[in-house]
Scaffold this motif. Structure first.
Motif, PDB file in Angstrom:
ATOM      1  N   LEU A 110      40.713  65.041  40.785  1.00 55.92           N
ATOM      2  CA  LEU A 110      41.468  66.151  40.221  1.00 55.92           C
ATOM      3  C   LEU A 110      41.268  67.427  41.028  1.00 55.92           C
ATOM      4  O   LEU A 110      42.232  68.131  41.362  1.00 55.92           O
ATOM      5  N   HIS A 111      40.042  67.726  41.389  1.00 58.00           N
ATOM      6  CA  HIS A 111      39.753  68.943  42.157  1.00 58.00           C
ATOM      7  C   HIS A 111      40.256  68.832  43.592  1.00 58.00           C
ATOM      8  O   HIS A 111      40.805  69.794  44.141  1.00 58.00           O
ATOM      9  N   ALA A 112      40.053  67.655  44.208  1.00 56.24           N
ATOM     10  CA  ALA A 112      40.382  67.504  45.628  1.00 56.24           C
ATOM     11  C   ALA A 112      41.885  67.472  45.875  1.00 56.24           C
ATOM     12  O   ALA A 112      42.365  68.000  46.885  1.00 56.24           O
ATOM     13  N   LEU A 113      42.650  66.880  44.947  1.00 57.66           N
ATOM     14  CA  LEU A 113      44.093  66.739  45.151  1.00 57.66           C
ATOM     15  C   LEU A 113      44.909  67.816  44.448  1.00 57.66           C
ATOM     16  O   LEU A 113      46.072  68.038  44.802  1.00 57.66           O
ATOM     17  N   GLY A 114      44.324  68.462  43.465  1.00 60.79           N
ATOM     18  CA  GLY A 114      45.045  69.524  42.772  1.00 60.79           C
ATOM     19  C   GLY A 114      46.351  69.029  42.181  1.00 60.79           C
ATOM     20  O   GLY A 114      46.394  68.021  41.462  1.00 60.79           O
ATOM     21  N   SER A 115      47.433  69.693  42.494  1.00 60.72           N
ATOM     22  CA  SER A 115      48.752  69.348  41.931  1.00 60.72           C
ATOM     23  C   SER A 115      49.246  67.992  42.414  1.00 60.72           C
ATOM     24  O   SER A 115      50.173  67.422  41.837  1.00 60.72           O
ATOM     25  N   LYS A 116      48.652  67.462  43.479  1.00 63.39           N
ATOM     26  CA  LYS A 116      49.063  66.153  43.998  1.00 63.39           C
ATOM     27  C   LYS A 116      48.300  64.997  43.365  1.00 63.39           C
ATOM     28  O   LYS A 116      48.544  63.833  43.696  1.00 63.39           O
ATOM     29  N   ALA A 117      47.377  65.303  42.460  1.00 69.25           N
ATOM     30  CA  ALA A 117      46.623  64.257  41.780  1.00 69.25           C
ATOM     31  C   ALA A 117      47.526  63.512  40.806  1.00 69.25           C
ATOM     32  O   ALA A 117      48.435  64.106  40.212  1.00 69.25           O
ATOM     33  N   PRO A 118      47.312  62.226  40.614  1.00 69.28           N
ATOM     34  CA  PRO A 118      48.090  61.483  39.605  1.00 69.28           C
ATOM     35  C   PRO A 118      47.715  61.968  38.211  1.00 69.28           C
ATOM     36  O   PRO A 118      46.679  62.625  38.037  1.00 69.28           O
ATOM     37  N   PRO A 119      48.527  61.681  37.196  1.00 65.90           N
ATOM     38  CA  PRO A 119      48.142  62.031  35.820  1.00 65.90           C
ATOM     39  C   PRO A 119      46.740  61.486  35.537  1.00 65.90           C
ATOM     40  O   PRO A 119      46.485  60.291  35.694  1.00 65.90           O
ATOM     41  N   ILE A 120      45.835  62.365  35.155  1.00 68.33           N
ATOM     42  CA  ILE A 120      44.427  62.004  35.145  1.00 68.33           C
ATOM     43  C   ILE A 120      44.106  60.873  34.173  1.00 68.33           C
ATOM     44  O   ILE A 120      43.258  60.019  34.461  1.00 68.33           O
ATOM     45  N   GLU A 121      44.781  60.811  33.029  1.00 72.41           N
ATOM     46  CA  GLU A 121      44.511  59.712  32.100  1.00 72.41           C
ATOM     47  C   GLU A 121      45.025  58.396  32.655  1.00 72.41           C
ATOM     48  O   GLU A 121      44.407  57.342  32.450  1.00 72.41           O
ATOM     49  N   ASP A 122      46.150  58.433  33.363  1.00 74.29           N
ATOM     50  CA  ASP A 122      46.649  57.219  34.023  1.00 74.29           C
ATOM     51  C   ASP A 122      45.675  56.780  35.106  1.00 74.29           C
ATOM     52  O   ASP A 122      45.444  55.582  35.300  1.00 74.29           O
ATOM     53  N   TYR A 123      45.126  57.747  35.808  1.00 71.46           N
ATOM     54  CA  TYR A 123      44.160  57.420  36.858  1.00 71.46           C
ATOM     55  C   TYR A 123      42.907  56.793  36.245  1.00 71.46           C
ATOM     56  O   TYR A 123      42.389  55.795  36.749  1.00 71.46           O
ATOM     57  N   ARG A 124      42.398  57.376  35.173  1.00 72.79           N
ATOM     58  CA  ARG A 124      41.209  56.815  34.519  1.00 72.79           C
ATOM     59  C   ARG A 124      41.468  55.373  34.082  1.00 72.79           C
ATOM     60  O   ARG A 124      40.603  54.498  34.220  1.00 72.79           O
ATOM     61  N   ALA A 125      42.664  55.135  33.543  1.00 70.68           N
ATOM     62  CA  ALA A 125      43.012  53.785  33.080  1.00 70.68           C
ATOM     63  C   ALA A 125      43.062  52.805  34.250  1.00 70.68           C
ATOM     64  O   ALA A 125      42.580  51.664  34.147  1.00 70.68           O
ATOM     65  N   ALA A 126      43.616  53.230  35.385  1.00 76.99           N
ATOM     66  CA  ALA A 126      43.691  52.364  36.559  1.00 76.99           C
ATOM     67  C   ALA A 126      42.302  52.081  37.110  1.00 76.99           C
ATOM     68  O   ALA A 126      42.001  50.962  37.554  1.00 76.99           O
ATOM     69  N   LEU A 127      41.435  53.081  37.073  1.00 76.98           N
ATOM     70  CA  LEU A 127      40.062  52.915  37.558  1.00 76.98           C
ATOM     71  C   LEU A 127      39.302  51.929  36.684  1.00 76.98           C
ATOM     72  O   LEU A 127      38.604  51.034  37.187  1.00 76.98           O
ATOM     73  N   GLU A 128      39.453  52.045  35.366  1.00 75.55           N
ATOM     74  CA  GLU A 128      38.763  51.119  34.472  1.00 75.55           C
ATOM     75  C   GLU A 128      39.338  49.712  34.605  1.00 75.55           C
ATOM     76  O   GLU A 128      38.585  48.730  34.553  1.00 75.55           O
ATOM     77  N   GLU A 129      40.642  49.597  34.795  1.00 78.95           N
ATOM     78  CA  GLU A 129      41.241  48.277  34.983  1.00 78.95           C
ATOM     79  C   GLU A 129      40.731  47.640  36.269  1.00 78.95           C
ATOM     80  O   GLU A 129      40.492  46.428  36.332  1.00 78.95           O
ATOM     81  N   ARG A 233      44.592  49.350  44.449  1.00 78.50           N
ATOM     82  CA  ARG A 233      45.577  49.443  45.522  1.00 78.50           C
ATOM     83  C   ARG A 233      47.000  49.627  44.997  1.00 78.50           C
ATOM     84  O   ARG A 233      47.722  50.533  45.433  1.00 78.50           O
ATOM     85  N   SER A 234      47.420  48.781  44.082  1.00 82.80           N
ATOM     86  CA  SER A 234      48.802  48.854  43.580  1.00 82.80           C
ATOM     87  C   SER A 234      49.078  50.191  42.906  1.00 82.80           C
ATOM     88  O   SER A 234      50.140  50.797  43.106  1.00 82.80           O
ATOM     89  N   ALA A 235      48.130  50.659  42.100  1.00 91.00           N
ATOM     90  CA  ALA A 235      48.324  51.933  41.399  1.00 91.00           C
ATOM     91  C   ALA A 235      48.397  53.086  42.389  1.00 91.00           C
ATOM     92  O   ALA A 235      49.252  53.976  42.256  1.00 91.00           O
ATOM     93  N   LEU A 236      47.537  53.086  43.385  1.00 92.61           N
ATOM     94  CA  LEU A 236      47.527  54.171  44.372  1.00 92.61           C
ATOM     95  C   LEU A 236      48.841  54.221  45.146  1.00 92.61           C
ATOM     96  O   LEU A 236      49.416  55.297  45.357  1.00 92.61           O
ATOM     97  N   ILE A 237      49.312  53.070  45.562  1.00 94.00           N
ATOM     98  CA  ILE A 237      50.598  53.016  46.279  1.00 94.00           C
ATOM     99  C   ILE A 237      51.725  53.473  45.367  1.00 94.00           C
ATOM    100  O   ILE A 237      52.626  54.207  45.782  1.00 94.00           O
ATOM    101  N   GLY A 238      51.656  53.060  44.098  1.00100.15           N
ATOM    102  CA  GLY A 238      52.684  53.465  43.139  1.00100.15           C
ATOM    103  C   GLY A 238      52.746  54.964  42.924  1.00100.15           C
ATOM    104  O   GLY A 238      53.828  55.517  42.655  1.00100.15           O
TER     105      GLY A 238
END
Length: 281
Positions: A110-129, A233-238
Motif C-alpha cells: 500500500l505504501h510503496a505503490l500508493g494509488s497504483k496499489a490493488p484494492p487492499i482487501e482484494d490483495y489480502r484475499a489473494a495473498l491468503e489464497e 501470479r494470476s492475481a498480479l497479472i490481472g
C-alpha cells in the motif's frame, strides 16, 4: 557502540541490500556479503583482526526454514556464533523467512505503490489464497530443510526453473510426496538420508502449514515470500502489476523513491533500526 557497518546477505544490487539502505538510512553503512555460508566467521575475523578500526561490525541474514514455530514478535532474531564454547553475537537474522516476506506485506504494498496499489482487501484475499495453495508444498520444503540441517545439503524445492525462482505446477499433497521422494532418492545412499524420515516430518508439518495451523496463521513469517509471490501470479497479472518478480521490483522501487519514513511501514524494520543503534558488543 552502535553498529556502523552492517553486512547483508545477498548480492550487490539485490532487493535485500536495496531495502536495507532505506530502512537503515542515516544510521549505518550497509554492505553486501553474498552467501550467508561462512558469514559469521567473516564477521568474527573482521572483529578479531580489527580490519575496520573504529567500526562496530555486524551482519544480517535470512531466517530460512527452521523448526521454531513460536509466535512472531516483530523483532529480528539474535545470531550467535560459538567461539571456544562461548556464544558471541555476530548480528541478526530476519524474523521472517526472507526479504520477499516483507515486500509482499499488504502495508508495504500500500505504501510503496500508493494509488497504483490493488484494492487492499482484494490483495489480502489473494495473498491468503496463495498461502492456502502452497501450504502442503511449504510443509515439504520445511521437512527437506530440517533434514538437510541434520544430514547434508538437500535441495528443498523443485519445479519449473525457467523464471527467477523454482516453483512447481502441481502442489497437491501427493505431488509433494513425489517431490520429496525424488529429491531424497538422489541423496539417500550417499548421505544417510532416509525417505521415510523426511516423509514423516512432512506429515507432521502438514497440520502446522495448512489453514488453522500455527505456521499458516503467521504465513508471512514462516512461508517462503518467493513462493507466495509465485502463488499470486494470476492475481498480479490481472491487476496489471506484471509477473511476480516484476511486481517485486515495483515494490523495491517504491521503497527507494518514497519520501516517507520507510522503517515505520513494518514494526520489525523499526525494531532493526533501534537495535542497530543500541547495540553493545
Amino acid at each position: 557502540m552502535p553498529v556502523n557497518v552492517l553486512y547483508c546477505e545477498g548480492a550487490k544490487n539485490s532487493p535485500d541490500i536495496r531495502v536495507l539502505l532505506n530502512v537503515l538510512s542515516g544510521i549505518c553503512t550497509v554492505r553486501f556479503a553474498g552467501s550467508k555460508i561462512g558469514l559469521d566467521r567473516k564477521i568474527l575475523f573482521v572483529k578479531q583482526e580489527k580490519l575496520l578500526p573504529g567500526s562496530t561490525v555486524a551482519a544480517l541474514k535470512d531466517r530460512d526454514f527452521d523448526n521454531d514455530e513460536s509466535t512472531p514478535t516483530n523483532t529480528p532474531r539474535n545470531w550467535l556464533a560459538k567461539v571456544h564454547d562461548q556464544n558471541i553475537q555476530v548480528g541478526w537474522s530476519w524474523e521472517r523467512k526472507e526479504i520477499e516476506n516483507y515486500l509482499i506485506d499488504p502495508e508495504v504494498v500500500l505504501h510503496a505503490l500508493g494509488s497504483k496499489a490493488p484494492p487492499i482487501e482484494d490483495y489480502r484475499a489473494a495473498l491468503e489464497e496463495s498461502a492456502r495453495t502452497i501450504s502442503d508444498y511449504t510443509a515439504a520444503r520445511i521437512a527437506l530443510s530440517l533434514s538437510s540441517q541434520r544430514h547434508s545439503s538437500l535441495r528443498n524445492c523443485w519445479g519449473n526453473v525457467g523464471g527467477q525462482h523454482p516453483f512447481p505446477d502441481r502442489l497437491a499433497e501427493s505431488d509433494c510426496r513425489a517431490g520429496i521422494t525424488g529429491i531424497v532418492c538422489q541423496y539417500e545412499q550417499a548421505q544417510m538420508v532416509r525417505k521415510d524420515d523426511v516423509l514423516a516430518s512432512f506429515e507432521q508439518l502438514l497440520s502446522e502449514c495448512r489453514a488453522g495451523g500455527c505456521r499458516f496463521q503467521s504465513f508471512l513469517t514462516f512461508f517462503s515470500g518467493k513462493d507466495l509471490l509465485c502463488g499470486m501470479r494470476s492475481a498480479l497479472i490481472g491487476w496489471g502489476l506484471g509477473e511476480p518478480f516484476v511486481f517485486r521490483e515495483r515494490i523495491v522501487k517504491g521503497i527507494e523513491n518514497s519520501t516517507e519514513n520507510v522503517s515505520s511501514w513494518v514494526p520489525e524494520w523499526d525494531q532493526l533500526r533501534q537495535i542497530v543503534q543500541d547495540f553493545s558488543p
